[in-house]
Design a protein around this motif. Structure first.
Motif, PDB file in Angstrom:
ATOM      1  N   PRO A 107     -91.539   8.288 -53.553  1.00 48.09           N
ATOM      2  CA  PRO A 107     -90.617   9.245 -52.960  1.00 48.09           C
ATOM      3  C   PRO A 107     -90.148   9.022 -51.476  1.00 48.09           C
ATOM      4  CG  PRO A 107     -92.367  10.245 -54.219  1.00 48.09           C
ATOM      5  CD  PRO A 107     -92.689   8.835 -54.100  1.00 48.09           C
ATOM      6  N   THR A 108     -88.839   9.064 -51.131  1.00 45.89           N
ATOM      7  CA  THR A 108     -88.407   8.664 -50.129  1.00 45.89           C
ATOM      8  C   THR A 108     -87.493   9.576 -49.299  1.00 45.89           C
ATOM      9  OG1 THR A 108     -88.158   6.379 -50.811  1.00 45.89           O
ATOM     10  CG2 THR A 108     -86.695   6.934 -48.951  1.00 45.89           C
ATOM     11  N   LEU A 109     -87.460   9.876 -47.985  1.00 43.81           N
ATOM     12  CA  LEU A 109     -86.534  10.833 -47.307  1.00 43.81           C
ATOM     13  C   LEU A 109     -86.063  10.271 -45.959  1.00 43.81           C
ATOM     14  CD1 LEU A 109     -87.383  14.379 -46.615  1.00 43.81           C
ATOM     15  CD2 LEU A 109     -87.101  13.104 -44.578  1.00 43.81           C
ATOM     16  N   MET A 110     -84.958  10.614 -45.571  1.00 44.87           N
ATOM     17  CA  MET A 110     -84.200   9.956 -44.314  1.00 44.87           C
ATOM     18  C   MET A 110     -84.199  11.082 -43.578  1.00 44.87           C
ATOM     19  SD  MET A 110     -81.228   7.336 -43.723  1.00 44.87           S
ATOM     20  CE  MET A 110     -81.184   6.427 -42.163  1.00 44.87           C
ATOM     21  N   VAL A 111     -84.428  10.942 -42.217  1.00 45.97           N
ATOM     22  CA  VAL A 111     -83.960  11.925 -40.991  1.00 45.97           C
ATOM     23  C   VAL A 111     -82.973  11.029 -40.401  1.00 45.97           C
ATOM     24  CG1 VAL A 111     -84.974  12.791 -39.053  1.00 45.97           C
ATOM     25  CG2 VAL A 111     -86.271  12.877 -41.103  1.00 45.97           C
ATOM     26  N   GLY A 112     -81.873  11.784 -40.028  1.00 48.53           N
ATOM     27  CA  GLY A 112     -80.977  11.241 -39.293  1.00 48.53           C
ATOM     28  C   GLY A 112     -81.208  11.128 -37.845  1.00 48.53           C
ATOM     29  N   PRO A 113     -80.446  10.394 -37.222  1.00 50.43           N
ATOM     30  CA  PRO A 113     -80.349   9.871 -35.790  1.00 50.43           C
ATOM     31  C   PRO A 113     -80.166  11.007 -35.022  1.00 50.43           C
ATOM     32  CG  PRO A 113     -78.186   9.110 -36.452  1.00 50.43           C
ATOM     33  CD  PRO A 113     -78.990   9.583 -37.566  1.00 50.43           C
ATOM     34  N   PRO A 114     -80.663  11.272 -33.882  1.00 57.37           N
ATOM     35  CA  PRO A 114     -80.911  12.373 -32.780  1.00 57.37           C
ATOM     36  C   PRO A 114     -79.507  12.054 -31.935  1.00 57.37           C
ATOM     37  CG  PRO A 114     -82.506  11.157 -32.148  1.00 57.37           C
ATOM     38  CD  PRO A 114     -82.204  10.622 -33.469  1.00 57.37           C
ATOM     39  N   PRO A 115     -79.067  12.940 -31.128  1.00 53.89           N
ATOM     40  CA  PRO A 115     -78.040  12.522 -30.053  1.00 53.89           C
ATOM     41  C   PRO A 115     -78.290  12.012 -28.728  1.00 53.89           C
ATOM     42  CG  PRO A 115     -78.639  14.791 -29.837  1.00 53.89           C
ATOM     43  CD  PRO A 115     -79.546  14.524 -31.061  1.00 53.89           C
ATOM     44  N   VAL A 116     -77.685  11.119 -28.049  1.00 56.14           N
ATOM     45  CA  VAL A 116     -77.849  10.713 -26.808  1.00 56.14           C
ATOM     46  C   VAL A 116     -76.931  11.280 -25.679  1.00 56.14           C
ATOM     47  CG1 VAL A 116     -78.843   8.379 -27.690  1.00 56.14           C
ATOM     48  CG2 VAL A 116     -76.609   8.689 -27.400  1.00 56.14           C
ATOM     49  N   VAL A 146     -80.737  16.225 -37.937  1.00 60.38           N
ATOM     50  CA  VAL A 146     -81.185  16.675 -36.677  1.00 60.38           C
ATOM     51  C   VAL A 146     -80.409  16.784 -35.502  1.00 60.38           C
ATOM     52  CG1 VAL A 146     -83.430  16.247 -37.238  1.00 60.38           C
ATOM     53  CG2 VAL A 146     -82.323  14.754 -36.077  1.00 60.38           C
ATOM     54  N   PHE A 147     -79.097  15.986 -35.772  1.00 66.81           N
ATOM     55  CA  PHE A 147     -78.142  15.798 -34.595  1.00 66.81           C
ATOM     56  C   PHE A 147     -77.561  17.158 -34.141  1.00 66.81           C
ATOM     57  CE2 PHE A 147     -74.021  15.060 -32.795  1.00 66.81           C
ATOM     58  CZ  PHE A 147     -74.168  13.726 -32.061  1.00 66.81           C
TER      59      PHE A 147
END
Length: 199
Positions: A107-116, A146-147
């Motif tokens: 089972p795999t999950l991805m969390v997106g990149p946050p802002p800079v 999360v962005f």
């Protein structure tokens, strides 16, 4: 449960005086979870594609459920030597390869990149994050954005600006962890339900 997390400096928790980052905070108090935080500073999708399977293989055990988490994208969008470190097409190609192989394993999950903080870099991260979500969706891999929430969060912006312009401190990492933990996909992903573990 063994939770293997691959990513960059945001996963690693650079800037966090407690060295937990967001991923460490998602499993605080959970003695049923063994977390392997395999984040590496400055790594791109290509770097992670080249190493994740090898590093995962030495941390798996047949007697324990396995979960795979990926979170990257910001470093691909960095301008270096008059060009992006990784072009958008290659970022998507790398991500598709990573997630397809991972989902076939566990089972795999991805969390997106946050802002800079930098507005141009931030815009590139937003675009890449949207595209990563599409790739994950096509492969049936849950994706947590999360962005969108963090770009409107004063704590994240203030802590990142007070640091190096990208990495926040403890409060903002907690904010990101809360976003992840409150997502239904994360709750299902980290449950001990055997139907979720079956793959």
């Amino acid at each position: 449960m063994r939770l293997l997390a691959f990513g960059d400096s945001f996963l690693l928790g650079v800037g966090d005086p407690y060295h937990l980052g967001w991923i460490g905070r998602t499993v605080l108090g959970r003695t049923d979870v063994t977390l392997y935080n395999l984040g590496v500073r400055r790594e791109t999708s290509g770097d992670i594609a080249a190493r994740w399977r090898r590093e995962a293989s030495s941390r798996m055990a047949s007697h324990e459920p396995l979960r795979l988490v990926f979170s990257f994208g910001c470093n691909d969008c960095v301008l270096e030597d008059a060009g992006l470190r990784v072009g958008p097409a290659d970022t998507l190609k790398n991500t598709q390869m990573i997630l397809a192989e991972a989902a076939a394993l566990a089972p795999t999950l991805m969390v997106g990149p946050p802002p800079v903080v930098d507005p141009l870099h931030r815009a590139r991260v937003a675009s890449v994050g949207d595209a990563l979500g599409i790739v994950a969706g096509q492969l049936g891999v849950p994706y947590i954005d999360v962005f969108t929430a963090l770009r409107q969060a004063e704590t994240w912006e203030a802590e990142a600006a007070a640091g190096d312009g990208a990495h926040p401190g403890a409060d903002a990492y907690q904010q990101m962890a809360d976003l992840v933990m409150s997502h239904p996909a994360w709750r299902a992903f980290t449950s001990d339900d055997r139907s979720v573990q079956a793959h």
